[in-house]
Design a protein around this motif. Sequence first.
Motif: not given
Length: 414
Positions: A353, A363, A147, A359, A387
């Motif tokens: 997730y 975020h 992400p 991804t 993450w």
Amino acid sequence: MRERVHATYWMETGDDPARTAEVIAGEQSSGTFVALATETPELKQRSGAFVERLEVLETVSGPSLPGARPSDRYTRAILELSWPVENFGPSLPNLWTTIAGNLFELGQVSGLRLTGLSLPPSFTAPFTGPAFGVEGTRALSGVAQGPLIGTIIKPSIGLSAEETAQQVRELVAGDIDFIKDDELQADGARCPFEERVRAVMRVVNEAADRRGRKAMVAFNLTGDLDQMRRRHDLVLREGGTCVMLCLNAIGLVGVQEFRRHSQLPIHAHRAGWGALTRCPALGYDYAPWQQLWRLAGADHLHVNGLRNKFAEADESVIAAARAVLAPIGPDARMGAMPVFSSGQTGLQAAETYAALGCTDLIHTAGGGIFGHPGGVAAGVEAFRAAWTAAAQGVPLREAASGSGALRDALEFWR
């Protein structure tokens, strides 16, 4: 057979549901409140809305909305209508007027919500859609996988241009991927737009020389069309790689016209969305609503976040994100990037997730980064570590044993 647009609604009525469905179909196409000799069967067949499906769900004793016509019972149903594309042509404002115009205020309706929209290729083909989407955003940000770890400048408003640039300096020192203005921060006297862009981009460009990649900053340039074009051109000249628009403030035509001018990704904020959706018996679901903004040119679309600070349920958030990533019909070029925000920390990473299954997202955490006891850079590090753990299937507490920033973050993330 000519192609048709199909829209699906949750409907409640105190009248006969089949009669109400026909009233809605007539109101939104060739009919009116009385029969007209000029509305011939041939005209209705050519230009009228068709009731494609009517599925009765249940009956209740009272209406969901005020102003409903008195009745001893109210019937809830799923209604699907269709219209010939030639009624409105390739026009987003006129499509929206057709599928979401006067029908909500009809006297026969005691509840109505747009839940689905299917657009045929003959309608979508003329639209260019997002210029960048997921792939273009990854290329500009230098984030090939995972992400985009992002944040919103905090406090949202009240900082000067130089104070904002200092916040950005700390963020890029922590290797942030994405930074955005708050939707409230535009061109106020305390932090003028041009001054803010120049101050921030000096920091971003200097950091890019050291890092080998440039943090993406979404500057809020919401205003009238000429202002937005001028502000875009300044961001572009200063080396910026993203701009932000507040969709409901400028409308579909504003986004379309800006898209024709823009050479940068359009980060689309949905400020005002709650007024359109929070009442379950009125308004829109996100899935049909976001299609029009993607066709208009939005590259990133806000979808809220899991366990957010607002009233939206997690299931709705994930459904919105999946809708943003999905093709519009068979058209894969229309894909955009969902943006998770609102009361977010690394605690939501694993759930996000797992629920989304990929991804391809941004975020953003504001307080979840800026509130870190070790400072802003540590906040970025902790968010990224969360993450990484999510993608690897590692529990947060276990991942924290190898990251002091993450360990400290778990003491203040709530």
